[in-house]
Design a protein around this motif. Structure first.
Motif, PDB file in Angstrom:
ATOM      1  N   ARG A  16      79.766  13.085  41.335  1.00 27.24           N
ATOM      2  CA  ARG A  16      79.625  14.089  41.031  1.00 27.24           C
ATOM      3  C   ARG A  16      79.028  15.139  39.791  1.00 27.24           C
ATOM      4  O   ARG A  16      78.707  15.895  40.416  1.00 27.24           O
ATOM      5  CB  ARG A  16      81.719  14.034  40.403  1.00 27.24           C
ATOM      6  N   ASP A  17      78.738  14.055  38.910  1.00 29.54           N
ATOM      7  CA  ASP A  17      77.557  15.335  38.552  1.00 29.54           C
ATOM      8  C   ASP A  17      76.257  15.063  38.851  1.00 29.54           C
ATOM      9  O   ASP A  17      75.555  16.394  39.141  1.00 29.54           O
ATOM     10  CB  ASP A  17      77.369  14.222  36.754  1.00 29.54           C
ATOM     11  N   PHE A  18      75.941  14.386  39.945  1.00 29.19           N
ATOM     12  CA  PHE A  18      74.517  14.305  40.562  1.00 29.19           C
ATOM     13  C   PHE A  18      75.017  15.141  41.697  1.00 29.19           C
ATOM     14  O   PHE A  18      74.306  16.287  41.242  1.00 29.19           O
ATOM     15  CB  PHE A  18      74.322  12.971  41.473  1.00 29.19           C
ATOM     16  N   ARG A  19      76.340  15.444  42.435  1.00 32.73           N
ATOM     17  CA  ARG A  19      76.293  16.553  43.299  1.00 32.73           C
ATOM     18  C   ARG A  19      75.786  18.073  43.016  1.00 32.73           C
ATOM     19  O   ARG A  19      75.661  18.808  43.551  1.00 32.73           O
ATOM     20  CB  ARG A  19      77.733  15.895  43.891  1.00 32.73           C
ATOM     21  N   THR A  20      76.805  17.885  41.412  1.00 36.47           N
ATOM     22  CA  THR A  20      76.545  19.151  40.950  1.00 36.47           C
ATOM     23  C   THR A  20      75.116  19.640  40.787  1.00 36.47           C
ATOM     24  O   THR A  20      74.937  20.538  41.078  1.00 36.47           O
ATOM     25  CB  THR A  20      76.979  18.625  39.209  1.00 36.47           C
ATOM     26  N   TYR A  22      72.691  18.654  42.536  1.00 32.09           N
ATOM     27  CA  TYR A  22      71.859  18.679  43.545  1.00 32.09           C
ATOM     28  C   TYR A  22      72.160  20.329  44.435  1.00 32.09           C
ATOM     29  O   TYR A  22      71.139  20.757  44.532  1.00 32.09           O
ATOM     30  CB  TYR A  22      72.389  17.763  44.762  1.00 32.09           C
ATOM     31  N   GLU A  23      73.711  21.007  43.975  1.00 28.05           N
ATOM     32  CA  GLU A  23      74.510  22.300  44.384  1.00 28.05           C
ATOM     33  C   GLU A  23      73.083  23.243  43.509  1.00 28.05           C
ATOM     34  O   GLU A  23      72.765  23.884  43.584  1.00 28.05           O
ATOM     35  CB  GLU A  23      75.472  21.917  44.313  1.00 28.05           C
ATOM     36  N   ARG A  24      73.252  23.133  42.067  1.00 26.28           N
ATOM     37  CA  ARG A  24      72.380  23.978  41.452  1.00 26.28           C
ATOM     38  C   ARG A  24      71.107  24.081  42.364  1.00 26.28           C
ATOM     39  O   ARG A  24      70.619  26.052  41.918  1.00 26.28           O
ATOM     40  CB  ARG A  24      72.495  23.332  40.180  1.00 26.28           C
ATOM     41  N   GLY A  30      66.207  27.575  47.380  1.00 26.50           N
ATOM     42  CA  GLY A  30      66.667  28.352  48.367  1.00 26.50           C
ATOM     43  C   GLY A  30      65.687  27.811  49.698  1.00 26.50           C
ATOM     44  O   GLY A  30      65.550  26.880  49.461  1.00 26.50           O
ATOM     45  N   SER A  31      65.636  28.700  50.849  1.00 26.28           N
ATOM     46  CA  SER A  31      65.096  28.230  51.301  1.00 26.28           C
ATOM     47  C   SER A  31      63.634  29.322  52.275  1.00 26.28           C
ATOM     48  O   SER A  31      63.280  28.949  53.239  1.00 26.28           O
ATOM     49  CB  SER A  31      65.791  26.951  52.953  1.00 26.28           C
ATOM     50  N   ALA A  32      63.906  30.075  51.583  1.00 28.97           N
ATOM     51  CA  ALA A  32      62.511  31.707  51.827  1.00 28.97           C
ATOM     52  C   ALA A  32      61.350  30.991  51.743  1.00 28.97           C
ATOM     53  O   ALA A  32      60.668  30.176  51.318  1.00 28.97           O
ATOM     54  CB  ALA A  32      63.083  32.645  50.764  1.00 28.97           C
ATOM     55  N   HIS A 263      64.009  11.758  45.343  1.00 27.64           N
ATOM     56  CA  HIS A 263      63.524  12.446  46.427  1.00 27.64           C
ATOM     57  C   HIS A 263      64.378  13.249  46.798  1.00 27.64           C
ATOM     58  O   HIS A 263      63.986  14.337  47.099  1.00 27.64           O
ATOM     59  CB  HIS A 263      63.729  10.693  47.662  1.00 27.64           C
ATOM     60  N   VAL A 264      65.934  12.721  46.520  1.00 23.62           N
ATOM     61  CA  VAL A 264      66.660  13.971  47.226  1.00 23.62           C
ATOM     62  C   VAL A 264      67.078  15.276  46.683  1.00 23.62           C
ATOM     63  O   VAL A 264      66.908  16.075  47.662  1.00 23.62           O
ATOM     64  CB  VAL A 264      68.208  13.502  47.811  1.00 23.62           C
ATOM     65  N   LEU A 265      66.710  15.055  45.158  1.00 20.71           N
ATOM     66  CA  LEU A 265      66.520  16.400  44.631  1.00 20.71           C
ATOM     67  C   LEU A 265      65.441  17.256  44.986  1.00 20.71           C
ATOM     68  O   LEU A 265      65.264  18.256  45.387  1.00 20.71           O
ATOM     69  CB  LEU A 265      66.582  16.184  43.421  1.00 20.71           C
ATOM     70  N   ALA A 266      64.080  16.708  44.864  1.00 16.72           N
ATOM     71  CA  ALA A 266      63.135  17.220  44.724  1.00 16.72           C
ATOM     72  C   ALA A 266      62.838  17.471  46.562  1.00 16.72           C
ATOM     73  O   ALA A 266      62.820  18.715  46.257  1.00 16.72           O
ATOM     74  CB  ALA A 266      61.823  16.548  44.495  1.00 16.72           C
ATOM     75  N   VAL A 267      62.191  16.789  47.374  1.00 16.33           N
ATOM     76  CA  VAL A 267      61.872  17.307  49.019  1.00 16.33           C
ATOM     77  C   VAL A 267      63.567  17.898  49.387  1.00 16.33           C
ATOM     78  O   VAL A 267      63.191  18.862  50.186  1.00 16.33           O
ATOM     79  CB  VAL A 267      62.027  15.926  49.497  1.00 16.33           C
ATOM     80  N   HIS A 268      64.294  17.554  49.624  1.00 15.13           N
ATOM     81  CA  HIS A 268      65.825  17.729  50.166  1.00 15.13           C
ATOM     82  C   HIS A 268      66.531  19.151  49.847  1.00 15.13           C
ATOM     83  O   HIS A 268      66.576  20.253  50.450  1.00 15.13           O
ATOM     84  CB  HIS A 268      66.515  17.025  50.279  1.00 15.13           C
ATOM     85  N   ALA A 269      66.297  18.836  48.108  1.00 11.46           N
ATOM     86  CA  ALA A 269      67.150  20.410  47.079  1.00 11.46           C
ATOM     87  C   ALA A 269      66.005  21.182  46.868  1.00 11.46           C
ATOM     88  O   ALA A 269      66.056  22.685  46.936  1.00 11.46           O
ATOM     89  CB  ALA A 269      67.741  19.811  46.570  1.00 11.46           C
ATOM     90  N   MET A 270      64.978  20.968  47.246  1.00  6.60           N
ATOM     91  CA  MET A 270      63.799  21.753  46.326  1.00  6.60           C
ATOM     92  C   MET A 270      62.920  22.205  46.867  1.00  6.60           C
ATOM     93  O   MET A 270      62.133  23.310  46.535  1.00  6.60           O
ATOM     94  CB  MET A 270      63.402  21.502  44.784  1.00  6.60           C
TER      95      MET A 270
END
Length: 318
Positions: A16-20, A22-24, A30-32, A263-270
């Motif tokens: 749950r904390d990871f998902r929070t 990740y979403e933040r 963004g993806s601009a 990897h998920v946070l850096a590449v996929h989220a950020m």
């Protein structure tokens, strides 16, 4: 063989904390695309910051941040790069006239031994890629906006090395240990440097030195790396690229249900390009002699259309 152990209770993160987190981080990134065509975290590396990074060159001393490519199988590299000399043909070496020495090589780019860069189409999470692109876009057949093509002009900027083992007073971090956001700020204070917008952040865990002194081990299941909360540090400082002398992710990881949370946070989220398994031992000595931990950093991946990554030999220029 390294001992496998679970991360300390204080370093674990619930799903749950990871998902929070990740979403933040995803919402903040963004993806601009910026006016210069750069997407993801590279938008922080503006032309003005690239030009300013040139002022880091004072000695004209260059240092490779890549390890030699492995061609023999080992505990951390069961599928080593294949390299062979294909010429000159028999008799050509001693024959008159012009002949050529030739060679050929192939490699598993995303292994646990060779220095490489991850493109933004490398990480698939929740059925998609960075910015909401469908997972089917990954690979050479898909759109190239997220592929290695996004950095075909290279990445040039101010590099900053944070040496976490040095700040802790140890030669390396043991497999399973985590670098937290607090470790990064402590290393900054110890080294008298501050990570800023557009920087290429390089985090030393000592993986290469440990491997050189103790021998290779099964790094896929036991390695030091970053704790997911370290990505909050990277986001707050507007880091453009993140690199480590390990995989960036710790094993065993801090999140039970996500094997590669960094990897998920850096590449996929950020939308942040990662460099895995670099080599910092020579750079540490150069920085200590120069009395500073920042430098011009030049990253030039191969031009492989649609690729998810590339072997890489970053160069630090002090």
């Amino acid at each position: 063989m390294a001992r496998h152990h679970e991360p300390p209770a204080g370093r674990r993160m619930s799903a749950r904390d990871f998902r929070t987190l990740y979403e933040r981080l995803r919402a903040a990134a963004g993806s601009a695309q910026d006016p210069h065509g750069r997407i993801g975290a590279l938008r922080h590396l503006t032309p003005e910051r690239v030009a300013a990074a040139a002022a880091e060159v004072r000695l004209g001393h260059t240092v490779s941040l890549a390890a030699p490519i492995q061609t023999r199988a080992g505990p951390d590299d069961p599928e080593p790069a294949e390299y062979r000399v294909t010429g000159p043909a028999a008799g050509e070496a001693t024959a008159e006239g012009l002949h050529f020495a030739l060679d050929r090589f192939a490699m598993n780019v995303h292994g646990d031994a060779d220095s490489h860069l991850d493109a933004l189409n490398h990480v698939i999470f929740d059925g998609g890629l960075y910015g909401g692109a469908p997972a089917g876009d990954a690979g050479a057949a898909g759109p190239r906006r997220l592929s290695l093509d996004a950095v075909h002009d290279g990445i040039v900027g101010r590099g900053v090395l944070l040496d976490v083992p040095r700040a802790r007073g140890v030669p390396w971090l043991e497999p399973g240990d985590h670098v937290t956001a607090g470790d990064l700020t402590a290393a900054e204070a110890a080294q008298g440097v501050r990570v800023g917008p557009g920087d290429l952040l390089l985090v030393r865990v000592g993986h290469r030195r440990r491997r050189a002194e103790l021998g290779a081990w099964e790094a896929a299941s036991a390695r030091a790396g970053l704790h997911p909360d370290a990505l909050s540090f990277a986001a707050e400082r507007q880091v453009a690229v993140l690199g480590s002398d390990g995989n960036n992710d710790t094993a065993p990881g801090a999140v039970a249900d996500v094997a590669f949370p960094v990897h998920v946070l850096a590449v996929h989220a950020m939308g942040m390009h990662l460099m895995d398994y670099l080599s910092f031992e020579e750079l540490v000595g150069a920085c200590e002699r120069a009395g500073r931990w920042s430098f011009l950093c030049v990253v030039a991946p191969l031009r492989l259309p649609g690729a998810t990554g590339s072997p890489v030999n970053p160069i630090a220029v002090l």
